[in-house]
Design an enzyme around this catalytic site. Structure first.
Site, PDB file in Angstrom:
ATOM      1  N   ARG A 525       0.824  -1.211   0.000  1.00 39.07           N
ATOM      2  CA  ARG A 525       0.000   0.000   0.000  1.00 39.07           C
ATOM      3  C   ARG A 525       0.858   1.260   0.000  1.00 39.07           C
ATOM      4  O   ARG A 525       1.764   1.389   0.809  1.00 39.07           O
ATOM      5  CB  ARG A 525      -0.892   0.028   1.252  1.00 39.07           C
ATOM      6  CG  ARG A 525      -2.259  -0.565   1.022  1.00 39.07           C
ATOM      7  CD  ARG A 525      -3.112   0.310   0.118  1.00 39.07           C
ATOM      8  NE  ARG A 525      -3.636   1.465   0.802  1.00 39.07           N
ATOM      9  CZ  ARG A 525      -4.862   1.537   1.300  1.00 39.07           C
ATOM     10  NH1 ARG A 525      -5.683   0.520   1.213  1.00 39.07           N
ATOM     11  NH2 ARG A 525      -5.267   2.651   1.891  1.00 39.07           N
ATOM     12  N   HIS A 704     -14.860  -2.389   9.533  1.00 39.77           N
ATOM     13  CA  HIS A 704     -13.669  -2.911   8.849  1.00 39.77           C
ATOM     14  C   HIS A 704     -13.841  -4.357   8.435  1.00 39.77           C
ATOM     15  O   HIS A 704     -13.039  -4.894   7.687  1.00 39.77           O
ATOM     16  CB  HIS A 704     -12.446  -2.735   9.740  1.00 39.77           C
ATOM     17  CG  HIS A 704     -12.256  -1.286  10.126  1.00 39.77           C
ATOM     18  ND1 HIS A 704     -12.879  -0.752  11.235  1.00 39.77           N
ATOM     19  CD2 HIS A 704     -11.604  -0.275   9.527  1.00 39.77           C
ATOM     20  CE1 HIS A 704     -12.574   0.543  11.304  1.00 39.77           C
ATOM     21  NE2 HIS A 704     -11.811   0.858  10.278  1.00 39.77           N
TER      22      HIS A 704
END
Ligand code: GLN
Ligand code: ZN
Length: 764
Positions: A525, A704
């Site tokens: 990421r 999440h």
């Protein structure tokens, strides 16, 4: 190593065009094979060494490359794999399972690396752990680097930092694993023993950023003993203990008493390090002077840096100084080469990692040999450097008179609104919302259609009208859905936003964007932070159009949705030519204008998100009051323009407020939504203990996870919240924005949330 004059703490690894990211992700998808992955890694390592070689850097890192994270690599090198992964025989499969989890294994925890946006894997250690050294990765890289003709130093995370960042699998309540100090030290001795076999003479960089935190108080007296043992572990290994991100003064007094070779200090973010130079000067240690900023992207003022080095040299002999980066360059992007669209002036004020290498070698020549010694090409680069700094000091792109005039009156705005008790009464009269009022945090699913619409508009594939029509369509559906399930306070869904900071940055003057300024956040990421280069102002309203359109569709209150100044600051590269506080106040003024325009347009509930408020806290407690002061003042400047009957909300993406509850209270938001869903009501208790009077939405389910929470589950959660705070103080909402979720999950989850709320209300 022969005489070393320049030192780079570490180099980024994700690839200047994110090659590693792309290859990793295609490997994980099963498209690329292992050979492709290893070939990519070899290519990148080689390229990074070549860059450093070309710039004439003397101490070049090996073992700064990683497939995922260097703490995870340390875990593997020390053989400290948690037992729960030991059933996976294949090394690489196990490595990625630890990092990301797989069908049968939950991933290890990941958390922020000190005060950066880089995330490391948290080691799981226990008393009686068994270790086993494996230096294969280091050995391969060491040989490959030498074959290229660079003189390598080996980067390791030091034992104190490793333990301070670890958790105890046998003592879940322990704050860290520092108590396992006696157990880890032999492992590090053995590791150095193996490393010693690599060459006649080996240089090792032990990174100990924990020495710049207040935790150092717990370990100061162990430092001397530990580094004496480690330095003696192998005769032919030179140890450099390198710190970064702040000052490390407590540890220096200890380190000078050990047989290590050198000490690395940060002179960009650790001014106080200047105070311990005599200790180093009086010892036999070499100083790695971190003067080139590894955390920010501005061109160095080389003249000023040379003066700084001269001051250092008043106290440490020049032949015992190495000129270095303040920390690893991992925290900055690679190279300006691909910034083809960037404004030429802005570009001339920037230096990414590759440009910093040139700065470093030029600075070393200036410092060691004097400006007169610069050869023609270097002399030209030095002239360019002075020129860039001169234009930066005077450019109208940076210095905006109108902003300066407004800033002159800023002190009058640094205050809270009228007392909360007065406000909340008026607000309840205006809105008439019930106890346990239901709402969401702002964003709704970013579907492929939503992204495609934004992308098409950006590329010019569709007209602005067409884009607006599409967005209006998404908003309509979203509002209709919220009404249908009977939510009380609605949002428009944030479909027009790619990212909560970038969206505002793109509309603010003084903020720029890069094309290729990627920085690794974790694993594969990357983030591309905005660049705040000049005085910030808001030329035009940024959100009023969308919010008023959404409000026109419903009689229920529509929450306006803004990102707060502190979060914009903390998630950007911030100019270094004025205090961060000044920049933050300027952003606050810009967002203040937006708050005012929203309320004038009839949007009377406004959420100012401060997701990154807590992560901006300085590492050292002594520096906290100054941060809290300007962060609070910025939030007030933004929100105290609100009329009494305008309700200010804020949202924060974490839940542990134990040490900052006073500051949270002082922010003075009428309603705060937070992320406590995963910890039941435990973390809410601090609000009760504190006697917190304002309204709170603790988050009743964890967004999440893709799992849909049942009515019963949410009901139970609400009841547990009611054990802590009274119904009139509580709001009911998910614990964060819904943009990463799919509608299939969002719809039933929110429906269940509303139903659960109604059930609880009936029983009150
Ligand atoms: N309003 C934002 C959203 O819902 C808040 C995001 C965040 O807290 N990170 O997406
Ligand atoms: Zn959040």
């Amino acid at each position: 190593m022969s005489t070393v004059k320049t030192w780079v703490t570490g180099f980024p690894r994700i690839g200047e065009q994110r090659e590693l990211k792309k290859t990793l992700e295609s490997y994980w998808r099963g498209e690329a094979d292992r050979d492709a992955l290893y070939a990519c890694a070899d290519m990148l390592k080689k390229r990074h060494w070549e860059y450093q070689k070309a710039a004439g850097i003397d101490a070049v890192s090996v073992n700064d490359f990683s497939f995922y994270d260097q703490t995870l690599d340390m875990i593997e090198m020390l053989g400290l794999t948690p037992d729960r992964f030991k059933d996976i025989e294949d090394d690489l499969d196990r490595y990625f399972a630890m990092a990301r989890g797989d069908k049968t294994h939950t991933a290890m925890e990941m958390t922020k690396w000190f005060n950066t946006n880089y995330h490391y894997i948290v080691p799981e250690l226990r008393a009686g752990m068994t270790w086993r050294i494996n230096i294969e990765k280091i050995a391969d890289e060491y040989k490959a680097a030498k074959a290229l003709g660079v003189s390598p130093k080996i980067n390791l995370i030091g034992p104190f930092t490793f333990l301070a960042n670890a958790k105890r699998s046998d003592q879940p309540d322990a704050e860290d694993a520092l108590a396992l100090f006696d157990e880890i030290l032999p492992a590090y001795e053995a590791l150095l023993g193996e490393i010693a076999k690599l060459d006649d003479h080996v240089t090792v960089q032990m990174e100990e950023p924990v020495f710049v935190t207040d935790k150092v108080a717990k370990i100061t007296l162990l430092i001397k003993q530990a580094y004496t043992r480690l330095a003696l572990a192998a005769k032919n290994v030179d140890l450099y203990v390198v710190t970064y991100f702040d000052h490390a003064v407590e540890s220096v007094g200890q380190l000078v008493q050990t047989p290590i070779k050198g000490i690395g200090l940060d002179f960009v973010y650790g001014e106080k390090n200047m105070e311990v130079l005599e200790l180093i000067g009086d010892s036999d240690k070499t100083l790695v002077a971190g003067v080139i900023d590894g955390r920010n992207i501005w061109v160095s003022d080389l003249e000023a840096k040379k003066n700084l080095l001269d001051q250092i040299a008043d106290r440490v002999a020049t032949n015992r100084i190495i000129v270095g980066t303040s920390c690893s360059l991992l925290h900055v992007p690679y190279t300006l080469r691909y910034e083809e669209k960037m404004d030429a002036s802005l570009k001339s004020w920037l230096a990414y990692a590759v440009e910093k290498l040139d700065e470093l070698s030029l600075l070393a020549t200036l410092f060691f040999d004097g400006a007169a010694s610069l050869q023609s090409e270097a002399a030209m680069r030095y002239a360019q450097n002075r020129e860039a700094n001169a234009t930066r000091r005077s450019s109208e792109q940076i210095h905006d008179k109108a902003v300066a005039e407004r800033m002159a009156g800023i002190d009058a705005l640094k205050k809270q609104r009228e007392p909360f008790a007065e406000r909340i009464k008026v607000q309840h009269e205006r809105f008439g919302y019930p106890e346990l009022c239901t709402t969401t945090i702002g964003s709704f699913p970013q579907t492929p259609e939503v992204r495609a619409a934004r992308r098409d508009f950006k590329n010019g594939a569709i007209t602005e009208e067409a884009y607006i029509e599409k967005m209006k369509g998404f908003i309509k559906e979203c509002v209709a859905f919220q009404e249908e399930i009977d939510l009380e306070v609605l949002v428009h869904g944030e479909f027009e936003r790619n990212d909560m900071v970038e969206y505002f940055g793109e509309q603010l003057k003084g903020v720029g964007f890069s094309q290729n300024g990627w920085v690794q956040s974790y694993g594969s990421r990357c983030v591309k932070p905005p660049i705040i280069y000049g005085d910030v102002s808001r030329p035009e309203p940024m959100t009023v159009f969308w919010s008023t359109f959404a409000q026109s569709l419903t009689d229920r209150p529509m929450k306006g949705m803004l990102t707060g100044p502190v979060t914009i600051l903390n998630w950007s590269f911030v100019r270094d030519d004025q205090p961060r506080s000044e920049t933050c106040y300027q952003i606050a003024l810009a967002i203040r204008d937006e708050v005012d325009d929203l309320q004038k347009a009839g949007i009377k509930m406004i959420q100012v998100d401060e997701a990154a408020f807590k992560e901006g806290y300085p590492l050292r407690k002594v520096n906290r009051p100054a941060y809290e002061k300007f962060a609070l003042e910025s939030f007030w400047i933004t929100t105290n323009v609100a009329e009494t009957d305008t309700q200010i909300h804020t949202h924060m993406c974490y839940s542990d407020f134990n040490d900052i509850i006073d500051t949270i209270e002082a922010m003075d938001a009428d309603v705060i939504s937070i992320e406590t869903a995963r910890s039941g009501n435990i973390l809410l208790k601090v609000f009760e203990r504190h006697g917190y009077k304002k309204e709170v939405g603790p988050g009743v389910y964890d967004i999440h996870s893709p799992r849909v929470p049942s009515v019963e589950e949410i009901e139970k959660q609400i009841r547990s919240l009611l054990e802590v705070l009274p119904a009139r103080q509580l709001w009911i909402n998910p614990d964060c924005g819904l943009k990463t979720r799919r509608w299939e999950e969002v719809k039933p989850s929110l429906k269940n949330m509303v139903e659960a709320t109604k059930k609880v209300r009936q029983s009150l």
